[in-house]
Design a protein around this motif. Structure first.
Motif, PDB file in Angstrom:
ATOM      1  N   ARG A   1      25.568  63.850 -44.765  1.00  9.08           N
ATOM      2  CA  ARG A   1      26.073  64.080 -43.723  1.00  9.08           C
ATOM      3  C   ARG A   1      25.087  64.329 -42.433  1.00  9.08           C
ATOM      4  O   ARG A   1      25.206  64.412 -40.796  1.00  9.08           O
ATOM      5  N   ILE A   2      24.137  65.538 -43.020  1.00  8.54           N
ATOM      6  CA  ILE A   2      23.292  65.749 -41.761  1.00  8.54           C
ATOM      7  C   ILE A   2      22.283  64.535 -41.262  1.00  8.54           C
ATOM      8  O   ILE A   2      21.733  64.829 -40.202  1.00  8.54           O
TER       9      ILE A   2
ATOM     10  N   ASP B   1      24.424  62.788 -38.738  1.00  6.71           N
ATOM     11  CA  ASP B   1      24.643  63.235 -37.263  1.00  6.71           C
ATOM     12  C   ASP B   1      23.803  63.945 -37.160  1.00  6.71           C
ATOM     13  O   ASP B   1      23.104  64.569 -35.556  1.00  6.71           O
TER      14      ASP B   1
ATOM     15  N   GLY C   1      22.498  73.924 -42.693  1.00  4.07           N
ATOM     16  CA  GLY C   1      23.491  73.913 -42.393  1.00  4.07           C
ATOM     17  C   GLY C   1      23.470  75.930 -42.114  1.00  4.07           C
ATOM     18  O   GLY C   1      22.451  76.112 -43.150  1.00  4.07           O
TER      19      GLY C   1
ATOM     20  N   ALA D   1      27.750  68.562 -38.180  1.00  2.00           N
ATOM     21  CA  ALA D   1      28.599  69.240 -39.750  1.00  2.00           C
ATOM     22  C   ALA D   1      28.570  70.291 -39.415  1.00  2.00           C
ATOM     23  O   ALA D   1      28.656  71.428 -40.607  1.00  2.00           O
TER      24      ALA D   1
ATOM     25  N   SER E   1      27.954  75.310 -39.004  1.00  2.04           N
ATOM     26  CA  SER E   1      27.433  73.988 -38.323  1.00  2.04           C
ATOM     27  C   SER E   1      25.658  74.069 -38.355  1.00  2.04           C
ATOM     28  O   SER E   1      25.336  75.687 -39.075  1.00  2.04           O
ATOM     29  N   SER E   2      24.941  72.781 -38.874  1.00 10.23           N
ATOM     30  CA  SER E   2      23.996  73.210 -38.582  1.00 10.23           C
ATOM     31  C   SER E   2      22.752  73.891 -37.295  1.00 10.23           C
ATOM     32  O   SER E   2      23.423  73.152 -36.198  1.00 10.23           O
TER      33      SER E   2
END
Ligand code: ATP
Ligand code: MG
Length: 216
Positions: free
Chosen positions: A12-13, A16, A72, A93, A184-185
């Motif tokens: 996901r990182i 995104d 994150g 994320a 969140s990241s």
């Protein structure tokens, strides 16, 4: 041009982050999901990406093996943030760090009665601080994944884990009972690199900021 290395994790990182990188004019030459390469070149000769485990990103940046990274808040809190700037919340994320227990467990009462709770989690630092601030006595059990299993087999009374949809909890007959914090990241930068390579890093920072601001 100064050489820049950016540390990212797959999944996901990366998904995104790719649009943010694109906004900064940086495009990876390979897809980390299909490629086995750990070092990805980009359309810029001086910019490369390194693909590492999510929880290892701060370590690569702390030691300067990468100049920039995306990690994150969950991972940054466990790492401690030594040697890092975190100038930007990328708002990607997103999820919540939560306490979860089995469906029929009365968490409120257990806390009120001052029960000692066994908590399984990957996030022992964050969990320790959370329960200390509440005055709840806990025994923390460090796990590296599949936290949801722990209460089901009697390893723990509760877990501290990241929750987005809540579907994984539901599928395992668990319920979230307390939010510890939103997650969140963040973009992180090696402190020395920011000073020495500001000419190259600042435009990337600016492009990321602009891309975040224009997000819906
Ligand atoms: P690994 O799967 O390799 O053990 P990981 O679980 O830390 O590592 P990911 O699942 O890709 O790796 O998570 C990376 C980051 O994405 C986490 O550190 C967190 O910030 C964020 N994240 C994790 N779970 C969720 C979620 N359910 N929704 C949104 N973001 C999440
Ligand atoms: Mg995972």
């Amino acid at each position: 041009m100064t050489d820049i290395t950016i540390a990212l994790s797959k999944g996901r990182i990366f998904e995104d982050t790719a649009p943010l990188l694109k906004a900064a004019g940086i495009i990876a030459q390979d897809d980390p999901e299909s490629s086995r390469k750990l070092i990805l070149s980009t359309n810029h000769d001086n910019v490369r990406l390194v693909i590492v485990r999510a929880s290892d990103v701060p370590t690569y940046v702390q030691y300067g093996a990468a100049d920039l990274g995306i990690a994150g808040k969950d991972v940054l809190l466990e790492h401690g943030g030594m040697g890092l700037y975190h100038p930007l919340d990328l708002n990607i994320a997103r999820c919540r760090m939560m306490v979860a227990v089995p469906e029929h467990f009365d968490y409120e009462s257990a806390v009120k009665q001052g029960a000692r709770l066994r908590i399984a989690t990957k996030y022992v630092q964050t969990a320790r601080e959370h329960f200390a601030a509440k005055g709840v006595h806990v025994d923390l059990i460090k796990l590296y994944g599949s936290m949801e299993l722990a209460p089901l087999v009697g390893l723990a009374d509760a877990i501290v884990d990241l929750v987005s949809s809540g579907n994984t909890l539901k599928a395992n007959h668990l319920k979230a009972v307390e939010e510890i914090m939103p997650i969140s990241s963040r973009l992180i930068i090696n402190q020395a690199a920011l000073k020495l390579k500001r000419d190259t890093i600042q435009p990337i920072l600016d492009a990321f900021s602009a891309a975040i601001d224009s997000q819906p």
